[in-house]
Design a protein around this motif. Structure first.
Motif, PDB file in Angstrom:
ATOM      1  N   ASN A  12     -35.104   3.618  83.041  1.00 22.47           N
ATOM      2  CA  ASN A  12     -34.231   4.280  82.088  1.00 22.47           C
ATOM      3  C   ASN A  12     -34.754   4.110  80.674  1.00 22.47           C
ATOM      4  O   ASN A  12     -35.877   3.662  80.471  1.00 22.47           O
ATOM      5  CB  ASN A  12     -32.796   3.762  82.227  1.00 22.47           C
ATOM      6  N   ALA A  13     -33.942   4.432  79.695  1.00 23.92           N
ATOM      7  CA  ALA A  13     -34.372   4.491  78.300  1.00 23.92           C
ATOM      8  C   ALA A  13     -34.686   3.135  77.683  1.00 23.92           C
ATOM      9  O   ALA A  13     -35.288   3.079  76.631  1.00 23.92           O
ATOM     10  CB  ALA A  13     -33.291   5.187  77.476  1.00 23.92           C
ATOM     11  N   ILE A  14     -34.286   2.022  78.318  1.00 24.03           N
ATOM     12  CA  ILE A  14     -34.548   0.731  77.692  1.00 24.03           C
ATOM     13  C   ILE A  14     -35.507  -0.135  78.486  1.00 24.03           C
ATOM     14  O   ILE A  14     -35.865  -1.205  78.041  1.00 24.03           O
ATOM     15  CB  ILE A  14     -33.237  -0.046  77.435  1.00 24.03           C
ATOM     16  N   ILE A  15     -35.917   0.314  79.643  1.00 26.97           N
ATOM     17  CA  ILE A  15     -36.857  -0.461  80.446  1.00 26.97           C
ATOM     18  C   ILE A  15     -38.194   0.260  80.447  1.00 26.97           C
ATOM     19  O   ILE A  15     -38.271   1.438  80.734  1.00 26.97           O
ATOM     20  CB  ILE A  15     -36.342  -0.669  81.887  1.00 26.97           C
ATOM     21  N   HIS A  16     -39.230  -0.466  80.083  1.00 22.47           N
ATOM     22  CA  HIS A  16     -40.568   0.107  80.007  1.00 22.47           C
ATOM     23  C   HIS A  16     -41.510  -0.754  80.837  1.00 22.47           C
ATOM     24  O   HIS A  16     -41.719  -1.914  80.511  1.00 22.47           O
ATOM     25  CB  HIS A  16     -41.052   0.160  78.558  1.00 22.47           C
ATOM     26  N   GLY A  17     -42.047  -0.195  81.889  1.00 22.60           N
ATOM     27  CA  GLY A  17     -42.972  -0.948  82.721  1.00 22.60           C
ATOM     28  C   GLY A  17     -42.365  -2.212  83.288  1.00 22.60           C
ATOM     29  O   GLY A  17     -43.044  -3.212  83.450  1.00 22.60           O
ATOM     30  N   GLY A  18     -41.067  -2.164  83.583  1.00 26.40           N
ATOM     31  CA  GLY A  18     -40.396  -3.318  84.165  1.00 26.40           C
ATOM     32  C   GLY A  18     -39.928  -4.343  83.146  1.00 26.40           C
ATOM     33  O   GLY A  18     -39.365  -5.364  83.511  1.00 26.40           O
ATOM     34  N   LYS A  19     -40.174  -4.097  81.863  1.00 27.33           N
ATOM     35  CA  LYS A  19     -39.770  -5.045  80.824  1.00 27.33           C
ATOM     36  C   LYS A  19     -38.710  -4.422  79.935  1.00 27.33           C
ATOM     37  O   LYS A  19     -38.777  -3.248  79.603  1.00 27.33           O
ATOM     38  CB  LYS A  19     -40.961  -5.432  79.950  1.00 27.33           C
ATOM     39  N   VAL A  20     -37.761  -5.232  79.534  1.00 28.23           N
ATOM     40  CA  VAL A  20     -36.739  -4.804  78.590  1.00 28.23           C
ATOM     41  C   VAL A  20     -37.266  -5.102  77.191  1.00 28.23           C
ATOM     42  O   VAL A  20     -37.918  -6.116  76.965  1.00 28.23           O
ATOM     43  CB  VAL A  20     -35.415  -5.561  78.851  1.00 28.23           C
ATOM     44  N   ASP A  21     -37.032  -4.207  76.247  1.00 28.72           N
ATOM     45  CA  ASP A  21     -37.471  -4.420  74.866  1.00 28.72           C
ATOM     46  C   ASP A  21     -36.924  -5.739  74.319  1.00 28.72           C
ATOM     47  O   ASP A  21     -35.843  -6.175  74.702  1.00 28.72           O
ATOM     48  CB  ASP A  21     -36.983  -3.287  73.964  1.00 28.72           C
ATOM     49  N   ALA A  22     -37.649  -6.328  73.384  1.00 28.23           N
ATOM     50  CA  ALA A  22     -37.191  -7.558  72.733  1.00 28.23           C
ATOM     51  C   ALA A  22     -35.838  -7.310  72.076  1.00 28.23           C
ATOM     52  O   ALA A  22     -35.622  -6.272  71.458  1.00 28.23           O
ATOM     53  CB  ALA A  22     -38.212  -7.997  71.693  1.00 28.23           C
ATOM     54  N   GLY A  23     -34.936  -8.261  72.230  1.00 29.61           N
ATOM     55  CA  GLY A  23     -33.621  -8.138  71.623  1.00 29.61           C
ATOM     56  C   GLY A  23     -32.663  -7.239  72.376  1.00 29.61           C
ATOM     57  O   GLY A  23     -31.559  -6.987  71.915  1.00 29.61           O
ATOM     58  N   VAL A  24     -33.065  -6.758  73.532  1.00 33.83           N
ATOM     59  CA  VAL A  24     -32.223  -5.889  74.347  1.00 33.83           C
ATOM     60  C   VAL A  24     -31.775  -6.681  75.570  1.00 33.83           C
ATOM     61  O   VAL A  24     -32.591  -7.306  76.243  1.00 33.83           O
ATOM     62  CB  VAL A  24     -32.977  -4.611  74.780  1.00 33.83           C
ATOM     63  N   TYR A  25     -30.497  -6.650  75.840  1.00 28.77           N
ATOM     64  CA  TYR A  25     -29.938  -7.395  76.957  1.00 28.77           C
ATOM     65  C   TYR A  25     -29.384  -6.415  77.974  1.00 28.77           C
ATOM     66  O   TYR A  25     -28.708  -5.455  77.612  1.00 28.77           O
ATOM     67  CB  TYR A  25     -28.837  -8.339  76.467  1.00 28.77           C
ATOM     68  N   LEU A  26     -29.666  -6.680  79.238  1.00 31.92           N
ATOM     69  CA  LEU A  26     -29.300  -5.767  80.316  1.00 31.92           C
ATOM     70  C   LEU A  26     -28.715  -6.548  81.473  1.00 31.92           C
ATOM     71  O   LEU A  26     -29.252  -7.602  81.854  1.00 31.92           O
ATOM     72  CB  LEU A  26     -30.548  -5.008  80.783  1.00 31.92           C
ATOM     73  N   ILE A  27     -27.632  -6.037  82.026  1.00 31.21           N
ATOM     74  CA  ILE A  27     -27.109  -6.543  83.288  1.00 31.21           C
ATOM     75  C   ILE A  27     -27.115  -5.364  84.250  1.00 31.21           C
ATOM     76  O   ILE A  27     -26.561  -4.304  83.957  1.00 31.21           O
ATOM     77  CB  ILE A  27     -25.711  -7.193  83.143  1.00 31.21           C
ATOM     78  N   SER A  28     -27.799  -5.538  85.356  1.00 27.94           N
ATOM     79  CA  SER A  28     -27.941  -4.445  86.322  1.00 27.94           C
ATOM     80  C   SER A  28     -26.742  -4.384  87.253  1.00 27.94           C
ATOM     81  O   SER A  28     -26.197  -5.410  87.653  1.00 27.94           O
ATOM     82  CB  SER A  28     -29.220  -4.639  87.147  1.00 27.94           C
ATOM     83  N   LYS A  29     -26.345  -3.157  87.563  1.00 26.34           N
ATOM     84  CA  LYS A  29     -25.266  -2.930  88.532  1.00 26.34           C
ATOM     85  C   LYS A  29     -25.862  -2.987  89.925  1.00 26.34           C
ATOM     86  O   LYS A  29     -26.989  -2.548  90.113  1.00 26.34           O
ATOM     87  CB  LYS A  29     -24.643  -1.552  88.326  1.00 26.34           C
TER      88      LYS A  29
END
Length: 118
Positions: A76-93
Motif C-alpha cells: 500500500n501507500a506506506i509500505i515500500h519493499g516490505g519496510k514502513v517509512d521512518a516515523g510511520v507506525y502500522l498495525i496490520s489487520k
C-alpha cells in the motif's frame, strides 16, 4: 463503517477517549477544532483522502500528533519493499485488542519522547 465501529469499541474498551470521524473530511474538521487529539488512527485505504494524505494534512494542523495506520493489505501507500517509512507506525489487520493497546501505547510514548512531552 463496521470496521470503524469495531475499532472504536475496542479503543473505548481499552480506556481511551474516542472522537470518531466518518470520513477524512470529518477528521480534518475535528483536527481544525479545539478538541484535544493525541493520536490519529486511520486506515490506509479510504475514500476521499487516503490515510497517508490524511496524516500529512493532520500534521499540518497539529505538528506533534501521533499517527497509527492500519491496513489489511500488504502492499500500500506506506509500505515500500516490505519496510514502513521512518516515523510511520502500522498495525496490520486483523489485530487483537491486546495488540492494538500495545501498539497505541508504543506510538503515544514515542510521540511524547520525540516532542519532549511526558
Amino acid at each position: 463503517e463496521q470496521v470503524r465501529q469495531i475499532a472504536t469499541e475496542a479503543l473505548l474498551e481499552i480506556g481511551y477517549q474516542v472522537i470518531e470521524a466518518q470520513s477524512s473530511t470529518d477528521a480534518l474538521r475535528i483536527l481544525k477544532s479545539d478538541k484535544k487529539v493525541d493520536l490519529l488512527f486511520t486506515d490506509v485505504v479510504m475514500p476521499e483522502l487516503n490515510g497517508r494524505k490524511l496524516a500529512d494534512a493532520a500534521r499540518q494542523e497539529r505538528r506533534s500528533i501521533a499517527v497509527l495506520f492500519t491496513s489489511g493489505y500488504t502492499k500500500n501507500a506506506i509500505i515500500h519493499g516490505g519496510k514502513v517509512d521512518a516515523g510511520v507506525y502500522l498495525i496490520s489487520k486483523p489485530y487483537s485488542i491486546t495488540q492494538l493497546a500495545q501498539k497505541i501505547r508504543a506510538v503515544l510514548d514515542e510521540a511524547a519522547a520525540s516532542f519532549g512531552e511526558t
